[in-house]
Every structure is written in C-alpha cells, then in structure tokens.
Design a protein around this motif. Structure first.
Motif: not given
Length: 113
Positions: A91-95
């Motif tokens: 997953l990405t940092k914002p998620m």
C-alpha cells in the motif's frame, strides 16, 4: 508455545516468495524508467505490511476501514494483497496513514517496496 502446521509454514513461505517477486518486479520497472521524475516516485512510494492489529478488531473491521479509506483517497489507492492468507499488503503512504487514523496499526515496521 504451539507448533506451526505445515499449512501455516507453506503460507508464510509463499507470502515471502510473493513479496520477493513483487520487489523484483518493482525494481525492474524502476530501472527501465530512468527518465522518470523523482517527485512521481516519491508520491507512489509503496510499503509492505505483513500483519495488522487493532484492539478488538477483526478481518471484517480491517476490510471496512480499507473500504472507507479507498472512498476517501480513491480507487487507485486500494491496497494489493500479494499472497493467500496470511497475506502481505502492499500500500501507499496515504493509505497507511488513513488506516492508522482508522485505528489499524501494522505489526512491525512497514517495509518500503
């Protein structure tokens, strides 16, 4: 201490192998795009998380929190599962930040992929 079953050991091995393949593919694609802008690479930094925890939480709660975060951030931010249970989440940092705001924490430090 309970003994691990063959199925659990197989699942952990398959999960680790899938993560190695995913990292290899990510490294290969980053080498092929040397002209890419570094800002885009930073924005799309992805992390691997093997396990999540939340006091009183279960898989249904994690799924609901993930769906709520996807609704906030957009479908492009939906995490990827790279192996059957036990699975690794990419997953990405914002998620990652959104799930933490929903009360879910990675067990251990998220690994950059």
């Amino acid at each position: 201490m309970r003994k691990s079953t063959a199925l659990e050991i197989f699942g952990l091995t398959a999960g680790a192998l899938a993560l190695v393949v995913a990292v290899g593919q990510a490294n290969a694609s980053s080498k092929s795009s040397k002209g890419a802008k570094p800002v885009a690479a930073v924005a799309k930094q992805r992390y691997a998380v093997d396990m999540w925890w939340n006091i009183g939480g279960d898989m249904g709660g994690l799924r609901k929190a993930t769906d709520a975060c996807v609704k906030k951030l957009g479908e492009a931010e939906r995490p990827t599962l790279v192996s059957p249970p036990p699975s690794t989440t990419i997953l990405t940092k914002p998620m990652l930040d959104c799930l933490e705001a929903e009360g879910w924490r990675p067990a251990g430090e998220p690994r950059p992929v």
